[in-house]
Write an enzyme that holds these catalytic residues in place. Structure first.
Site, PDB file in Angstrom:
ATOM      1  N   GLU A 284       0.865  -1.334  -0.019  1.00  0.00           N
ATOM      2  CA  GLU A 284      -0.053   0.031  -0.252  1.00  0.00           C
ATOM      3  C   GLU A 284       0.761   1.194   0.076  1.00  0.00           C
ATOM      4  O   GLU A 284       0.444   2.191  -0.659  1.00  0.00           O
ATOM      5  CB  GLU A 284      -0.923   0.071   1.331  1.00  0.00           C
TER       6      GLU A 284
ATOM      7  N   CYS B 188      -1.789  -2.479   7.478  1.00  0.00           N
ATOM      8  CA  CYS B 188      -1.407  -2.421   8.717  1.00  0.00           C
ATOM      9  C   CYS B 188      -1.445  -0.994   9.143  1.00  0.00           C
ATOM     10  O   CYS B 188      -1.735   0.259   8.529  1.00  0.00           O
ATOM     11  CB  CYS B 188       0.383  -2.639   8.793  1.00  0.00           C
TER      12      CYS B 188
ATOM     13  N   CYS C  25       0.734   1.776   7.153  1.00  0.00           N
ATOM     14  CA  CYS C  25      -0.081   2.196   5.847  1.00  0.00           C
ATOM     15  C   CYS C  25      -1.376   2.793   6.340  1.00  0.00           C
ATOM     16  O   CYS C  25      -1.851   3.714   5.087  1.00  0.00           O
ATOM     17  CB  CYS C  25      -0.164   1.063   5.014  1.00  0.00           C
TER      18      CYS C  25
HETATM   19  N1  LIG Z   1      -1.174  -4.907   4.520  1.00  0.00           N
HETATM   20  C1  LIG Z   1       0.252  -5.468   4.491  1.00  0.00           C
HETATM   21  C2  LIG Z   1       0.554  -6.194   5.219  1.00  0.00           C
HETATM   22  C3  LIG Z   1       1.975  -6.740   5.132  1.00  0.00           C
HETATM   23  N2  LIG Z   1       2.635  -6.384   3.950  1.00  0.00           N
HETATM   24  C4  LIG Z   1       3.958  -7.294   3.801  1.00  0.00           C
HETATM   25  C5  LIG Z   1       5.000  -7.073   4.825  1.00  0.00           C
HETATM   26  C6  LIG Z   1       5.738  -8.320   4.537  1.00  0.00           C
HETATM   27  O1  LIG Z   1       6.519  -8.255   3.480  1.00  0.00           O
HETATM   28  C7  LIG Z   1       4.396  -9.279   4.135  1.00  0.00           C
HETATM   29  C8  LIG Z   1       4.130  -9.661   5.740  1.00  0.00           C
HETATM   30  O2  LIG Z   1       4.940 -10.911   6.202  1.00  0.00           O
HETATM   31  P1  LIG Z   1       4.577 -12.165   7.034  1.00  0.00           P
HETATM   32  O3  LIG Z   1       4.422 -11.080   8.546  1.00  0.00           O
HETATM   33  O4  LIG Z   1       3.147 -12.614   6.811  1.00  0.00           O
HETATM   34  O5  LIG Z   1       5.608 -13.162   7.178  1.00  0.00           O
HETATM   35  O6  LIG Z   1       3.549  -8.608   3.721  1.00  0.00           O
HETATM   36  C9  LIG Z   1       2.281  -5.761   3.231  1.00  0.00           C
HETATM   37  O7  LIG Z   1       2.807  -5.281   1.979  1.00  0.00           O
HETATM   38  N3  LIG Z   1       0.847  -5.103   3.375  1.00  0.00           N
HETATM   39 ZN   LIG Z   2       1.596  -1.694   5.964  1.00  0.00          ZN
END
Ligand SMILES: Nc1ccn([C@H]2C[C@H](O)[C@@H](COP(=O)(O)O)O2)c(=O)n1
Ligand SMILES: [Zn+2]
Length: 213
Positions: free
Chosen positions: A111, A135, A138
Site C-alpha cells: 500500500e 497495517c 499504511c
Molecule cells: N497490509 C500489508 C501487510 C503486510 N505487508 C507485507 C510485509 C511483509 O513483506 C509481508 C508480511 O509478511 P508475514 O508477516 O506474513 O511473514 O507482507 C504488506 O505489504 N501489506
Molecule cells: Zn503496511
C-alpha cells in the site's frame, strides 16, 4: 442551407443495432482492480506473504500500483526475507538473535509503495484495492492521502494490535473498509491458450488464402 448561407445543424445519425452482440463475460470494474492487485502481488519476492495494491480514482482510472518489496537499490539478495524469530533454531548457543536480521526492518508494504508510486497530483477521493488488510503504518498514509475506501481480500492478521489500530484510525477518519466479494470467482491468465489461438487463426487465414488462389 439556411437563409444566411450557413449549413443548418442536423441531428446526429441514429444507430439502431439489429442485435446486441456485446460480450457478456467481461470483467467488472472491481474484479478488474482486485485482479490487478493480485497480479501485482506476484511481483513480490516475500516467500511467505505477497501483497498487491491498486489505487483507483473516481473515473475508474488506475492511478497507482504497488507490491511489497525492499526499497530501490536495496538488493533482494542482500537483505533478509525472513523474520528474526523464524531463524532462532538455526542459531548456535552463543549466538544472539539480531533484530536487524528481519524483513520487517526493510520491506516497503504494498500500500505504501502504491501511494509513493502515484501518477497523479493527489489521491483525494480515491479507493484502494489491496490483497491484505493494511497495517497501522499504511493506514496512516491511507488516511493522510485522502483515500476514502479500502477494499481488501485477506484479513489474516485482524487480531494483532497493529491491525486493530488500523481499523480504529479508519473508523475515526470515516474510511469505509469493504471485504472484497468477487463477482467472478476465478480469472485465469493462460498465455498458452492465447498463443495457440493466434497460431490457429494464422493457419486458418493462410488456408483461406490458399483456397482463393
Ligand atoms: N497490509 C500489508 C501487510 C503486510 N505487508 C507485507 C510485509 C511483509 O513483506 C509481508 C508480511 O509478511 P508475514 O508477516 O506474513 O511473514 O507482507 C504488506 O505489504 N501489506
Ligand atoms: Zn503496511
Amino acid at each position: 442551407m439556411t437563409s444566411n448561407g450557413f449549413k443548418s445543424k442536423s441531428s446526429p445519425p441514429q444507430l439502431t443495432p439489429l442485435i446486441n452482440c456485446k460480450r457478456q463475460a467481461y470483467l467488472h470494474w472491481e474484479d478488474y482492480f482486485m485482479a490487478t492487485a493480485v497480479l501485482s502481488a506476484q511481483r513480490s519476492k516475500d516467500p511467505v506473504t505477497q501483497v498487491g495494491a491498486v489505487i483507483v480514482n473516481e473515473d475508474n482510472r488506475i492511478v497507482a500500483i504497488g507490491y511489497n518489496g525492499f526499497p530501490s537499490r536495496c538488493e533482494d539478495d542482500e537483505f533478509p526475507w525472513y523474520k528474526a524469530s523464524e531463524i532462532e533454531d538455526l542459531l548456535e548457543e552463543d549466538q544472539q538473535l539480531d533484530p536487524m536480521n528481519d524483513k520487517k526492518m526493510f520491506v516497503v508494504h504494498a500500500e505504501a509503495n502504491a501511494i509513493l508510486n502515484k501518477n497523479c497530483a493527489n489521491l483525494k477521493g480515491t479507493r484502494i484495492f489491496t490483497t491484505l488488510f493494511p497495517c497501522n503504518e499504511c493506514a496512516k498514509l491511507i488516511v493522510q492521502s485522502g483515500i476514502t475506501k479500502v477494499y481488501y481480500i485477506s484479513d489474516k492478521y485482524a487480531e494483532k494490535p497493529i491491525y486493530r489500530a488500523s481499523r480504529l484510525m479508519f473508523a475515526r477518519a470515516g474510511i469505509e473498509c469493504i471485504p472484497y466479494v468477487p463477482r467472478q470467482k476465478k480469472i485465469v491468465i493462460d498465455f498458452e491458450r492465447i498463443l495457440n489461438e493466434d497460431a490457429a487463426n494464422l493457419n486458418l487465414s493462410q488456408e483461406m488464402a490458399n483456397v482463393k488462389l
